[in-house]
Design a protein around this motif. Structure first.
Motif, PDB file in Angstrom:
ATOM      1  N   SER A   8       0.810  -1.215   0.000  1.00 46.39           N
ATOM      2  CA  SER A   8       0.000   0.000   0.000  1.00 46.39           C
ATOM      3  C   SER A   8       0.848   1.271   0.000  1.00 46.39           C
ATOM      4  CB  SER A   8      -0.932   0.019   1.221  1.00 46.39           C
ATOM      5  OG  SER A   8      -0.183   0.154   2.431  1.00 46.39           O
ATOM      6  N   TYR A   9       2.165   1.135   0.084  1.00 41.39           N
ATOM      7  CA  TYR A   9       3.046   2.302   0.056  1.00 41.39           C
ATOM      8  C   TYR A   9       4.363   1.944  -0.621  1.00 41.39           C
ATOM      9  CZ  TYR A   9       5.121  -0.012   4.129  1.00 41.39           C
ATOM     10  OH  TYR A   9       5.709  -0.928   4.971  1.00 41.39           O
ATOM     11  N   ARG A  10       5.072   2.976  -1.061  1.00 35.34           N
ATOM     12  CA  ARG A  10       6.354   2.803  -1.730  1.00 35.34           C
ATOM     13  C   ARG A  10       7.430   3.527  -0.923  1.00 35.34           C
ATOM     14  NH1 ARG A  10       3.627  -0.343  -3.561  1.00 35.34           N
ATOM     15  NH2 ARG A  10       2.736  -0.543  -5.663  1.00 35.34           N
ATOM     16  N   LEU A  11       8.521   2.833  -0.653  1.00 32.44           N
ATOM     17  CA  LEU A  11       9.632   3.416   0.090  1.00 32.44           C
ATOM     18  C   LEU A  11      10.757   3.812  -0.860  1.00 32.44           C
ATOM     19  CD1 LEU A  11       9.894   1.012   3.158  1.00 32.44           C
ATOM     20  CD2 LEU A  11       9.219   3.427   3.208  1.00 32.44           C
ATOM     21  N   SER A  12      11.138   5.079  -0.802  1.00 36.24           N
ATOM     22  CA  SER A  12      12.279   5.590  -1.550  1.00 36.24           C
ATOM     23  C   SER A  12      13.393   5.857  -0.551  1.00 36.24           C
ATOM     24  CB  SER A  12      11.879   6.885  -2.270  1.00 36.24           C
ATOM     25  OG  SER A  12      13.018   7.576  -2.736  1.00 36.24           O
ATOM     26  N   VAL A  13      14.544   5.237  -0.765  1.00 39.96           N
ATOM     27  CA  VAL A  13      15.639   5.321   0.211  1.00 39.96           C
ATOM     28  C   VAL A  13      16.923   5.791  -0.469  1.00 39.96           C
ATOM     29  CG1 VAL A  13      17.053   4.043   1.877  1.00 39.96           C
ATOM     30  CG2 VAL A  13      14.625   3.465   1.597  1.00 39.96           C
ATOM     31  N   LYS A  14      17.577   6.782   0.141  1.00 41.74           N
ATOM     32  CA  LYS A  14      18.882   7.251  -0.323  1.00 41.74           C
ATOM     33  C   LYS A  14      19.973   6.648   0.555  1.00 41.74           C
ATOM     34  CE  LYS A  14      17.564  11.550   0.071  1.00 41.74           C
ATOM     35  NZ  LYS A  14      16.098  11.317   0.196  1.00 41.74           N
ATOM     36  N   PHE A  15      21.137   6.434  -0.037  1.00 42.32           N
ATOM     37  CA  PHE A  15      22.264   5.866   0.698  1.00 42.32           C
ATOM     38  C   PHE A  15      23.550   6.563   0.266  1.00 42.32           C
ATOM     39  CE2 PHE A  15      22.306   3.590  -3.306  1.00 42.32           C
ATOM     40  CZ  PHE A  15      23.652   3.487  -3.594  1.00 42.32           C
ATOM     41  N   GLY A  16      24.617   6.272   0.988  1.00 42.44           N
ATOM     42  CA  GLY A  16      25.947   6.684   0.555  1.00 42.44           C
ATOM     43  C   GLY A  16      26.557   7.834   1.312  1.00 42.44           C
ATOM     44  N   VAL A  17      25.763   8.631   2.036  1.00 42.17           N
ATOM     45  CA  VAL A  17      26.323   9.748   2.802  1.00 42.17           C
ATOM     46  C   VAL A  17      26.916   9.205   4.100  1.00 42.17           C
ATOM     47  CG1 VAL A  17      25.795  11.877   4.045  1.00 42.17           C
ATOM     48  CG2 VAL A  17      24.747  11.444   1.812  1.00 42.17           C
ATOM     49  N   LEU A  18      28.159   9.512   4.342  1.00 44.22           N
ATOM     50  CA  LEU A  18      28.850   9.041   5.541  1.00 44.22           C
ATOM     51  C   LEU A  18      28.760  10.086   6.646  1.00 44.22           C
ATOM     52  CD1 LEU A  18      32.074   7.628   3.826  1.00 44.22           C
ATOM     53  CD2 LEU A  18      29.952   6.416   4.368  1.00 44.22           C
ATOM     54  N   ARG A  19      28.515   9.621   7.867  1.00 44.27           N
ATOM     55  CA  ARG A  19      28.437  10.527   9.007  1.00 44.27           C
ATOM     56  C   ARG A  19      29.206   9.943  10.192  1.00 44.27           C
ATOM     57  NH1 ARG A  19      22.498  13.211   9.521  1.00 44.27           N
ATOM     58  NH2 ARG A  19      23.754  14.688  10.726  1.00 44.27           N
ATOM     59  N   GLY A  20      29.671  10.815  11.052  1.00 43.99           N
ATOM     60  CA  GLY A  20      30.440  10.395  12.218  1.00 43.99           C
ATOM     61  C   GLY A  20      29.610  10.431  13.474  1.00 43.99           C
ATOM     62  N   PRO A  21      30.193   9.997  14.614  1.00 44.95           N
ATOM     63  CA  PRO A  21      29.439   9.932  15.875  1.00 44.95           C
ATOM     64  C   PRO A  21      29.006  11.298  16.393  1.00 44.95           C
ATOM     65  CG  PRO A  21      31.767   9.458  16.234  1.00 44.95           C
ATOM     66  CD  PRO A  21      31.549   9.464  14.755  1.00 44.95           C
ATOM     67  N   GLY A  22      29.645  12.361  15.901  1.00 47.14           N
ATOM     68  CA  GLY A  22      29.217  13.708  16.270  1.00 47.14           C
ATOM     69  C   GLY A  22      28.236  14.287  15.276  1.00 47.14           C
ATOM     70  N   HIS A  23      27.688  13.415  14.415  1.00 52.07           N
ATOM     71  CA  HIS A  23      26.716  13.771  13.378  1.00 52.07           C
ATOM     72  C   HIS A  23      27.335  14.563  12.231  1.00 52.07           C
ATOM     73  CE1 HIS A  23      23.025  13.310  16.278  1.00 52.07           C
ATOM     74  NE2 HIS A  23      23.930  12.359  16.428  1.00 52.07           N
ATOM     75  N   GLU A  24      28.671  14.675  12.213  1.00 50.42           N
ATOM     76  CA  GLU A  24      29.334  15.395  11.131  1.00 50.42           C
ATOM     77  C   GLU A  24      29.274  14.561   9.844  1.00 50.42           C
ATOM     78  OE1 GLU A  24      32.530  12.929  13.222  1.00 50.42           O
ATOM     79  OE2 GLU A  24      30.755  14.093  13.769  1.00 50.42           O
TER      80      GLU A  24
END
Length: 331
Positions: free
Chosen positions: A76-92
């Motif tokens: 009943s729904y479609r999920l669009s997902v992006k990937f590949g962005v790297l982040r660190g433990p400080g959210h950087e």
């Protein structure tokens, strides 16, 4: 709810999609109960396209959606997902990774966090300059053949990259920022999508709230709001940009709709294969956005909107300078 098909090979989805990022990240404090209620209200209104990214609050957004969607018919729904962005433990932010082996790792985690056996549209969030797009797309094609992914999507890449990717596997849609004040896509990218039969999911249709009609000079958004670092919201630019909104408001009043509805309707009017994504975080904002699909814009209306907000009229880039180099087009 009206529906649109994403290009010649993509899925049929609601004519308005829900962007879920703000329910976990980027715009200050979040309210999990209200976010959940907003997802449910969107589904009940017929919204079938939900967009997220595995890096939104380091996986929190996917976990949140798994909870909000629990018990719903997966078809009943479609999920669009992006990937590949790297982040660190400080959210950087730490760059982009489009390597095939990394992609398959990201996908495995997303499937687990989302509690699903497939993702409907899977896309690299940005182009990895160290990895040919053919390699990244080839790995997604493998995942499509294996049944873990249904359709290939792209995000924030230029027209030449779209062509290269499409030659490896049909691209369902390109996700790109597109609004009355972010129109760089019109020069080369939109004509290429139309030529190749590729759809578009347009994010930032309200320019992160700047042209929603609700933002005002001096408002900061509160702690944790990334708009504090956006050039378009800076003190030297925001007053000029809000003057554009005032001009747009006069057109909206003549159409008996809100500024936000007019801005969303304008994006939807740019092509039958364009689906605006609204980042509504509350039921109130969702309820305002939904009627935009019923705003019929005549050629005269479009001319008045163009007069109110000419292309290139906004001041400031759409991202801080450090991020602009990773985008497929400028403003």
């Amino acid at each position: 709810m009206q529906t649109r098909t994403l290009g010649s090979t993509g899925p049929a989805v609601s004519a308005l999609g829900l962007g879920a990022m703000g329910m976990s990240d980027a715009y200050g404090a979040t309210d999990r109960a209200e976010s959940t209620a907003t997802v449910h209200a969107a589904l009940e209104a017929g919204v079938t396209l939900i967009d997220t990214g595995d890096f939104y609050a380091m996986g929190h957004n996917e976990l949140f959606l798994a909870e909000a969607l629990r018990g719903r018919d997966r078809d009943s729904y479609r999920l669009s997902v992006k990937f590949g962005v790297l982040r660190g433990p400080g959210h950087e932010f730490g760059g982009i990774d489009g390597r095939p082996q990394a992609l398959k790792n990201f996908l495995a985690y997303s499937l687990t966090r989302l509690g699903t056996d497939h993702i409907d549209i899977y896309r690299p969030a940005r182009l990895d300059p160290a990895v040919p797009i053919e390699e990244t797309v080839g790995a997604i094609k493998e995942m499509i053949d294996a049944g873990y992914v249904r359709h290939l999507g792209l995000s924030e890449v230029d027209a030449a990259t779209v062509r290269r990717a499409h030659a490896v596997h049909p691209v369902a849609d390109l996700q790109f920022e597109y609004s009355l004040i972010s129109r760089a896509v019109e020069e080369d990218i939109l004509p290429t999508l139309r030529e190749l039969g590729i759809g578009m999911t347009a994010y930032g249709v309200l320019s992160r709230g700047l042209i929603s009609g609700h933002w005002h000079s001096g408002y900061s958004g509160g702690p944790g709001d990334a708009r504090a670092f956006s050039p378009r919201f800076s003190k030297e630019n925001v007053t000029h940009n809000l003057a554009l909104v005032d001009a747009l408001r006069r057109v909206a009043e003549a159409k008996e709709c809100t500024v936000a509805q007019l801005a969303i309707a304008w994006v939807a009017a740019q092509g039958e294969s364009i689906v605006p994504l609204v980042g509504a975080r509350t039921r109130e904002r969702l309820a305002e956005a939904l009627p935009a699909l019923d705003v019929d814009l005549t050629p005269d209306d479009l001319a008045e909107i163009e007069k109110a907000v000419p292309r290139g009229a906004a001041r400031g880039d759409r991202y801080p300078s450090a991020f602009m180099s990773s985008l497929g087009a400028g403003n």
